[in-house]
Design a protein around this motif. Structure first.
Motif, short mmCIF file in Angstrom:
data_model
loop_
_atom_site.label_atom_id
_atom_site.label_comp_id
_atom_site.label_asym_id
_atom_site.label_seq_id
_atom_site.Cartn_x
_atom_site.Cartn_y
_atom_site.Cartn_z
N SER A 1 -17.06 11.73 -8.23
CA SER A 1 -17.03 11.80 -9.69
C SER A 1 -16.18 10.67 -10.28
N THR A 2 -15.02 10.42 -9.65
CA THR A 2 -14.15 9.33 -10.13
C THR A 2 -14.86 7.99 -9.99
N VAL A 3 -15.53 7.78 -8.87
CA VAL A 3 -16.28 6.54 -8.65
C VAL A 3 -17.35 6.37 -9.74
N GLY A 4 -18.05 7.47 -10.07
CA GLY A 4 -19.07 7.41 -11.13
C GLY A 4 -18.49 6.93 -12.45
N THR A 5 -17.27 7.41 -12.77
CA THR A 5 -16.62 7.00 -14.02
C THR A 5 -16.28 5.52 -14.00
N ILE A 6 -15.76 5.04 -12.85
CA ILE A 6 -15.37 3.62 -12.75
C ILE A 6 -16.61 2.73 -12.81
N VAL A 7 -17.68 3.15 -12.15
CA VAL A 7 -18.94 2.38 -12.19
C VAL A 7 -19.37 2.17 -13.64
N THR A 8 -19.29 3.24 -14.44
CA THR A 8 -19.69 3.14 -15.85
C THR A 8 -18.84 2.12 -16.59
N GLN B 1 -7.70 10.05 -6.02
CA GLN B 1 -8.25 10.22 -7.38
C GLN B 1 -7.35 9.56 -8.42
N ALA B 2 -6.02 9.75 -8.27
CA ALA B 2 -5.06 9.16 -9.22
C ALA B 2 -5.20 7.64 -9.21
N ALA B 3 -5.40 7.05 -8.01
CA ALA B 3 -5.59 5.60 -7.92
C ALA B 3 -6.86 5.20 -8.68
N GLY B 4 -7.91 6.02 -8.53
CA GLY B 4 -9.17 5.74 -9.21
C GLY B 4 -9.05 5.79 -10.72
N LEU B 5 -8.31 6.80 -11.22
CA LEU B 5 -8.19 6.95 -12.68
C LEU B 5 -7.36 5.81 -13.27
N LEU B 6 -6.31 5.39 -12.52
CA LEU B 6 -5.51 4.26 -12.98
C LEU B 6 -6.37 2.98 -12.98
N LEU B 7 -7.18 2.84 -11.94
CA LEU B 7 -8.09 1.68 -11.86
C LEU B 7 -9.04 1.66 -13.05
N ILE C 1 -7.26 2.23 -2.03
CA ILE C 1 -6.73 3.60 -1.85
C ILE C 1 -7.83 4.62 -2.14
N LEU C 2 -8.57 4.39 -3.23
CA LEU C 2 -9.64 5.32 -3.61
C LEU C 2 -10.72 5.38 -2.52
N ALA C 3 -11.11 4.22 -2.00
CA ALA C 3 -12.28 4.16 -1.12
C ALA C 3 -11.95 4.37 0.35
N ARG C 4 -10.75 3.93 0.77
CA ARG C 4 -10.52 3.85 2.22
C ARG C 4 -9.29 4.59 2.72
N ALA C 5 -8.44 5.09 1.82
CA ALA C 5 -7.20 5.73 2.29
C ALA C 5 -7.50 7.13 2.79
N GLU C 6 -8.24 7.21 3.90
CA GLU C 6 -8.71 8.50 4.42
C GLU C 6 -7.56 9.46 4.71
N LEU D 1 0.84 -1.21 0.00
CA LEU D 1 0.00 0.00 0.00
C LEU D 1 0.87 1.25 0.00
N LYS D 2 1.88 1.21 0.85
CA LYS D 2 2.77 2.35 1.01
C LYS D 2 3.52 2.63 -0.31
N GLU D 3 4.00 1.52 -0.92
CA GLU D 3 4.79 1.66 -2.14
C GLU D 3 3.94 2.25 -3.29
N ILE D 4 2.71 1.73 -3.44
CA ILE D 4 1.85 2.21 -4.53
C ILE D 4 1.47 3.68 -4.30
N CYS D 5 1.14 4.02 -3.04
CA CYS D 5 0.81 5.43 -2.74
C CYS D 5 1.99 6.34 -3.05
N GLY D 6 3.20 5.85 -2.72
CA GLY D 6 4.40 6.65 -2.98
C GLY D 6 4.58 6.90 -4.48
#
Length: 894
Positions: free
Chosen positions: A113-120, A71-77, A58-63, A16-21
């Motif tokens: 907004s990012t979640v909406g895009t991934i849902v689609t 957001q960057a994690a979401g767009l890559l996802l 990371i998108l949902a829980r990395a408070e 988790l740490k490595e990907i966030c970095g």
């Protein structure tokens, strides 16, 4: 990384740490790290089966992380799921879906907004059936009173409606009704929400269904229209823009829905066509052209013209922030930027009378309120004609007479208006044409560049009538002053004016044609002077103007004095540009027109031009399979332009091309092009096959059966409509080969006929006119060389064939077709009898058969039938003809 698991999956802290970095370094503008290396590292992680689980975590829980990293994690996802979702294990798919749903109502708007895009993307990849919990979650969020939940669900829903609307209009097992029926009442409810975002997203979502018109919307149309009228004066411009878009789409696709409310809709559109927000006004102004195209009574619009026209004219004045005002200051010394050079596509060669017209678009800038209003005025003038002049002329005159520098935009808009109505209102304007031209010519020298450029365009809109009038002394002086005025502006220092003048001059050339011959020297001097000083973008327009000039004056160009001005600069450029330089495409097109115009006069330049075309085709075919060896990326446009130039050379040099073809491998290259997977390449290849068949068929003969097989294949394709231009050229080429190789064509005759007959039988159902003509001619040529093979099948095609033959203009191709007609009728006269009236009409379509031999054959056919038909049957046949047709047949002594 963590072991693959089910919904209880948990990330490892270290991963988790490595990907966030990495994500942090990737998005940071201050990071010194190599971005491409980070990208490669992330791509490497993508190999791990649960990498996407980390991203959604990371998108949902990395408070504790910043919104940007989440957001960057979401767009890559999102990007990963586009390619990998279907390959993932069901457990990982389920984990991602279960993490996304609670985030629909996230507090951070960007996360929602990012979640909406991934849902689609997930719905796109896995379908609505693959995610049964989603629909219920969306409904729950929409029905909640929490704004974040409502907005998040609405955002996701609007993206689904935009990208995959059909998904919600399909049956879902376990649901009593289609999802769209569940959502529509909720969307209509949001039209009255106090929150702008919800009003906007809900209306945008419904608008996506106007085109599809599911029964759920069809049956609630009254409710939708009521909602539109409620939103019509919304304080938010983005909502008003969507209301306008809805009315425009409805009038384009389902005008009957608006008919009962037409007065209210027109009143509203008048009001928003002058909205303070330019984007709203632009959307509203689309309505007027759409109205004229819809099958609605023009009467309903007529009474509003006196109010509409002043609004459109007011919109046609340049806005202070129009990007053209900035561009307009560019002088010729400024080199063009790469983004100024828009891609332009070559139209492949087409054999026939329906040559495609180039759409003369305004290459400067984006579609805006000014252009849209001018286009609307153009359409209105074509519908209502001179009726609009009383409302229009006083405003034009007032704007034109406005003096002073500060009023230049009004004067410019008035000139634009004259150009916009030039076609539709010509009857009313024609008596004043000399005054209009006399007024416009001094404006070609105006101090404001945009007045000079618009005056060029407006003069070009009248060029047809200016040329028509040039037969008398006064008219010729007017034509001459327009011509010299435009030539002067071609050498303007302002790029914008150069472009307008060159385009306007090309239009004048097309209209004037051979009228230009006496002025060729001065025209060429100006064009070649421009050629020497223009930057790359405008240089492309000079090529067009030179090519159009060659097409217009033809062989008159073949004089040493003209060639000395024209050719040296072109040859210098030809030697300067590389085989993969896009600028070469315009030069190839330009040489095609010149080669056709000069005919044998081009022979002094033919060898290097021919050889280069061969080299280009060869290297492009290499680049297609191995771009690294070729040294550049494959681009079919180079092959198409080279094939078309070879066709131009063949047409110009005639038999003179023979020695060049003999010493080259053109035959093998050409056969390869005829089998290319791209239809434009095949289209130009078959045009060249037909041109070569006319002048040196001997060089096609060694592979004749292969050429005939691939040409025939073009006619048997199941999707003929999509490649109709290829079929047209292949059909013509078969006919040209037939009359040269005679009996050698016989192996393919039956296959070709079985393809041609259905085209003739459906000729009245909107098949391209040239295709029908070429089909009739090729059928005739096959009948001429193989009458014994063709005549037994006459009953299947005789009637539509005769009808098509009667539509063709007199020329050598029509002669060949009628030789075929006479041959099959002689072979099988009794079958042709039932089509005798149509055959007589076809014969009567000739103004004159100049070929004596054919004239005699036609006489024999007619006399044969006259002798065969006894007891008044011949007179009965004649009585079915129109009087002019009977007169034409009297030439054959019947």
């Amino acid at each position: 990384m963590a072991a693959a698991g089910s919904a209880s999956w948990q990330p490892q802290e270290e991963g988790l740490k490595e990907i966030c970095g990495l994500l942090e370094q990737q998005i940071s503008p201050y990071s010194s790290a190599d971005k491409s290396q980070i990208w490669q590292q992330l791509q490497h992680y993508s190999q791990f089966p649960d990498f996407n689980n980390y991203l959604v975590f990371i998108l949902a829980r990395a408070e504790g992380k910043s919104g940007e990293i989440r957001q960057a994690a979401g767009l890559l996802l999102k990007n990963n799921l586009r390619t990998a979702y279907k390959l993932m294990s069901p457990a990982h798919q389920q984990y991602i879906k279960s993490e996304l749903l609670p985030c629909l109502g996230a507090a951070d708007k960007h996360i929602r907004s990012t979640v909406g895009t991934i849902v689609t993307v997930v719905v796109q990849q896995g379908g609505i059936l693959g995610w049964p919990e989603l629909l219920q979650a969306l409904v729950n969020c929409l029905d909640s009173s929490d704004l974040n939940h409502m907005e998040g669900a609405m955002d996701a829903l609007s993206k689904i409606c935009e990208d995959i609307p059909q998904v919600l209009d399909s049956d879902v097992p376990g649901l009593a009704e289609r999802p769209i029926k569940i959502f529509l009442p909720r969307l209509f409810q949001f039209f009255q929400s106090p929150h702008t975002s919800l009003r906007k997203l809900s209306l945008d979502s419904v608008n996506q269904y106007i085109m599809l018109m599911p029964s759920a919307l069809y049956t609630s149309m009254d409710k939708f229209l009521q909602g539109l009228f409620v939103l019509a004066n919304d304080p938010a411009a983005e909502v008003r823009k969507l209301v306008c878009a809805a009315f425009v789409q409805l009038i384009e696709i389902h005008p009957s829905f608006l008919e009962p409310h037409l007065k209210n809709v027109i009143e509203y559109m008048l009001q928003v066509s002058k909205d303070t927000d330019d984007e709203v006004a632009l959307e509203a102004c689309e309505f007027w052209s759409a109205y004229c195209d819809a099958q609605l009574p023009y009467e309903s619009l007529r009474e509003y013209l006196p109010r509409l026209i002043p609004i459109l004219l007011s919109n046609m004045v340049y806005a202070d922030d129009d990007e053209s005002l900035v561009d307009a200051e560019e002088d010729e010394s400024l080199p063009d930027r790469d983004q100024d050079l828009k891609p332009r596509f070559h139209t492949p060669r087409f054999h026939g009378s329906d040559d495609a017209e180039d759409d003369d678009d305004d290459s400067y800038g984006i579609w805006n309120l000014r252009k849209c209003s001018a286009a609307a005025l153009d359409v209105l003038s074509n519908v209502f004609g001179d009726e609009i002049l009383p409302a229009l002329m006083p405003i034009i005159e007032a704007k034109l007479s406005a003096s002073g520098d500060e009023a230049w935009k009004d004067r410019e808009a008035a000139v634009l208006t004259l150009g916009a109505i030039a076609e539709g209102c010509i009857n009313g304007l024609y008596p004043h044409l000399s005054e209009i031209v006399a007024f416009l010519i001094p404006l070609l020298d105006d101090k404001f560049a945009l007045i000079r450029s618009i005056s060029c365009w407006t003069l070009s809109r009248f060029s047809k009538y200016i040329v028509q009038d040039s037969g008398n002394k006064k008219g010729y002086e007017q034509f001459d002053s327009v011509l010299t005025g435009l030539l002067r502006r071609i050498l303007d220092i302002n790029k914008r004016v150069q472009e307008a003048a060159c385009s306007a001059f090309a239009t004048l050339e097309e209209e004037a044609a051979e009228e230009l011959a006496p002025r060729l020297e001065v025209i060429l001097q100006h064009l070649m002077c421009a050629f020497g000083k223009y930057q790359r973008r405008n240089l492309r327009i000079v090529y067009d103007a030179i090519g159009t000039l060659a097409d217009a004056v033809g062989e008159k160009l073949n004089q040493p004095v003209y060639l000395e001005i024209l050719m040296p600069p072109l040859i210098a450029k030809w030697q300067q540009v590389s085989n993969s330089d896009k600028d070469l495409l315009r030069l190839l097109e330009c040489f095609t027109s010149i080669a056709q115009a000069l005919g044998t006069g081009f022979s002094q330049f033919d060898q290097p031009v021919f050889q280069r075309c061969i080299n280009i085709i060869q290297t492009q075919q290499l680049a297609k399979v191995d771009p690294i060896s070729a040294g550049f990326q494959y681009d079919k446009e180079f092959i198409v332009c080279s094939l078309d130039l070879l066709s131009g050379l063949t047409e110009g040099l005639q038999g003179g091309i023979e020695s060049l073809v003999a010493q080259s491998n053109l035959r093998d290259l050409l056969l390869q092009c005829c089998m290319d997977d791209d239809s434009d390449v095949r289209q130009s290849a078959f045009a060249l096959v037909g041109d070569l068949a006319k002048v040196c068929p001997v060089h096609l003969r060694p592979r004749l059966s292969e050429f005939l097989d691939v040409a025939t294949n073009q006619l048997t394709t199941p999707k003929l409509n999509e490649t109709i231009a290829v079929a047209n050229n292949a059909c013509w080429a078969i006919g040209e080969l037939a009359i040269k190789v005679r009996q050698e064509i016989s192996p393919v005759v039956m296959t070709v006929i079985s393809c041609l007959v259905p085209i003739l039988q459906h000729a009245e159902q909107g098949v391209n006119k040239s295709v029908v003509e070429n089909t009739a001619i090729t059928l005739g040529r096959l009948a001429w060389v193989c009458p014994d093979l063709v005549s037994p099948h006459m009953e299947h095609f005789m009637q539509p064939w005769c009808i098509s033959l009667s539509m063709i203009r007199d020329d050598i191709e029509k002669e060949d077709a009628f030789r075929g007609l006479c041959a099959v009728v002689r072979a099988n006269p009794s079958v042709a009898l039932s089509s005798l009236v149509l055959m007589c009409k076809a014969i009567a379509s000739w103004d004159e058969i100049r070929n004596g031999e054919l004239h005699n054959e036609v006489c024999q056919v007619l006399h044969g039938y006259k002798q065969m038909l006894r007891n008044g049957a011949w007179d009965q046949c004649m009585s079915a003809l129109e009087p002019p047709e009977k007169d034409k047949l009297s030439k054959y002594q019947v």
